[in-house]
Design a protein around this motif. Structure first.
Motif, short mmCIF file in Angstrom:
data_model
loop_
_atom_site.label_atom_id
_atom_site.label_comp_id
_atom_site.label_asym_id
_atom_site.label_seq_id
_atom_site.Cartn_x
_atom_site.Cartn_y
_atom_site.Cartn_z
N GLU A 288 36.62 68.17 3.80
CA GLU A 288 37.84 67.77 4.52
C GLU A 288 37.53 67.35 5.95
N TYR A 289 36.70 68.13 6.65
CA TYR A 289 36.42 67.74 8.03
C TYR A 289 35.22 66.81 8.16
N ALA A 290 34.23 66.94 7.26
CA ALA A 290 33.02 66.13 7.37
C ALA A 290 33.24 64.68 6.95
N SER A 291 34.33 64.40 6.27
CA SER A 291 34.63 63.03 5.83
C SER A 291 35.48 62.26 6.83
N VAL A 292 35.91 62.92 7.89
CA VAL A 292 36.79 62.30 8.88
C VAL A 292 35.97 61.43 9.84
N GLN B 87 29.73 61.30 13.70
CA GLN B 87 29.08 60.42 14.67
C GLN B 87 28.76 61.14 15.98
N MET B 88 29.56 62.14 16.34
CA MET B 88 29.31 62.88 17.58
C MET B 88 28.02 63.68 17.50
N ALA B 89 27.58 63.96 16.26
CA ALA B 89 26.33 64.71 16.05
C ALA B 89 25.24 63.83 15.46
N GLY B 90 25.52 62.54 15.29
CA GLY B 90 24.48 61.61 14.85
C GLY B 90 24.40 61.37 13.36
N TRP B 91 25.46 61.73 12.61
CA TRP B 91 25.42 61.46 11.17
C TRP B 91 26.71 60.77 10.72
N ILE B 92 26.58 60.06 9.60
CA ILE B 92 27.69 59.28 9.06
C ILE B 92 28.65 60.20 8.33
N PRO B 93 29.96 59.99 8.48
CA PRO B 93 30.92 60.81 7.73
C PRO B 93 30.62 60.79 6.23
N PHE C 130 6.78 76.04 25.98
CA PHE C 130 7.41 77.08 25.17
C PHE C 130 6.42 77.83 24.28
N GLU C 131 5.14 77.48 24.33
CA GLU C 131 4.20 77.96 23.31
C GLU C 131 4.00 79.47 23.31
N ASN C 132 4.30 80.14 24.38
CA ASN C 132 4.16 81.59 24.43
C ASN C 132 5.49 82.33 24.40
N PHE C 133 6.56 81.60 24.04
CA PHE C 133 7.90 82.18 24.01
C PHE C 133 8.59 81.83 22.69
N TYR C 134 9.51 82.70 22.30
CA TYR C 134 10.24 82.47 21.06
C TYR C 134 11.62 81.89 21.34
N GLY C 135 11.94 80.82 20.61
CA GLY C 135 13.24 80.19 20.81
C GLY C 135 13.70 79.44 19.59
N ARG C 136 14.83 78.79 19.73
CA ARG C 136 15.41 77.96 18.68
C ARG C 136 16.31 76.91 19.35
N GLU C 137 16.76 75.97 18.54
CA GLU C 137 17.73 74.97 18.99
C GLU C 137 19.03 75.19 18.22
N ILE C 138 20.15 75.07 18.88
CA ILE C 138 21.42 75.19 18.17
C ILE C 138 22.13 73.83 18.16
N GLY C 139 22.90 73.63 17.09
CA GLY C 139 23.70 72.42 16.94
C GLY C 139 24.99 72.78 16.24
N TYR C 140 26.04 72.02 16.49
CA TYR C 140 27.35 72.42 15.98
C TYR C 140 28.24 71.21 15.73
N VAL C 141 29.20 71.42 14.84
CA VAL C 141 30.20 70.40 14.50
C VAL C 141 31.53 71.13 14.29
N LEU C 142 32.60 70.50 14.76
CA LEU C 142 33.93 71.10 14.62
C LEU C 142 34.92 70.07 14.08
N SER C 143 35.79 70.52 13.19
CA SER C 143 36.85 69.67 12.66
C SER C 143 37.65 69.04 13.79
N LYS C 144 37.95 67.77 13.64
CA LYS C 144 38.68 67.03 14.66
C LYS C 144 40.04 67.66 14.95
N ASP C 145 40.62 68.29 13.96
CA ASP C 145 41.94 68.91 14.13
C ASP C 145 41.92 70.06 15.12
#
Length: 201
Positions: free
Chosen positions: A32-36, A41-47, A94-109
């Motif tokens: 429902e939200y990923a097809s809108v 596009q805000m995260a770099g992918w096609i609906p 960063f080679e001596n430290f532990y980390g991650r990257e976060i990414g997110y998407v939210l319904s337009k509504d």
């Protein structure tokens, strides 16, 4: 360094949200939200063009055990992934430290109600307090002012300039932000401040 993550048994609660592992029964909400138009596009992918595409991605969410479903009033309205960051050969600081990257998407509504900073804040607390990560990175395309604002609200600071190759086949200018664990005295220095070429998986 990327730290291994498994959120398959993790549930986080905030004032308005429940962050939990994805389920097959979430497919309708996801599609429902990923097809809108305008969301992906805000995260770099096609609906998503059909529910089969959403099912493929949903299966990845479940199997990879690193992406939260964001639930609001019993409905899934977005996702928040704890991704492995790329370019470890270039981000050598960063080679001596532990980390991650976060990414997110939210319904337009649900844009504009402060829900994503609420979700991101809960995940930051989990990653820093429970998993003891040293740092997190998060990027945004320069045109995505909403994502920039979310990261600012959550304490991320600009770190490197990016040119990101998206899943849509475009190249977008952006910014890589960083947040360090406040319980640790960590400051990153890097010797090559050139613009990074970042390719989406």
């Amino acid at each position: 360094m990327n730290k291994e993550i498994d959120i398959s048994n993790v549930t986080l609660k905030t004032e308005r949200l429940l962050l939990r592992p994805w389920r097959l029964t979430d497919l309708d909400d996801f599609y429902e939200y990923a097809s809108v138009d305008g969301v992906g596009q805000m995260a770099g992918w096609i609906p998503h063009e059909n529910k089969e595409k959403s099912k493929q991605i949903l299966d990845l969410f479940i199997n990879e055990k690193k992406t939260f479903a964001i639930e609001h009033s019993g409905k899934v309205i977005g996702s928040l992934g704890i991704e492995k960051y790329g370019m470890e050969d270039k981000l050598t600081e960063f080679e001596n430290f532990y980390g991650r990257e976060i990414g997110y998407v939210l319904s337009k509504d649900y844009w504009g109600h402060g829900l994503m900073p609420e979700a991101v804040g809960a995940v930051i607390d989990f990653l820093f307090k429970d998993l003891d990560l040293d740092f997190l990175i998060c990027g945004y395309y320069d045109f995505n002012r909403q994502s920039k604002r979310v990261q600012e609200k959550c304490g991320f600071k600009p770190y490197r300039s990016l040119i990101m190759e998206t899943r849509m086949g475009t190249k977008e200018h952006g910014t890589l932000n960083i947040l360090t664990n406040p319980n640790k005295n960590i400051k990153f220095e890097f010797s090559h401040p050139e613009t990074l070429i970042y390719k989406e998986d």
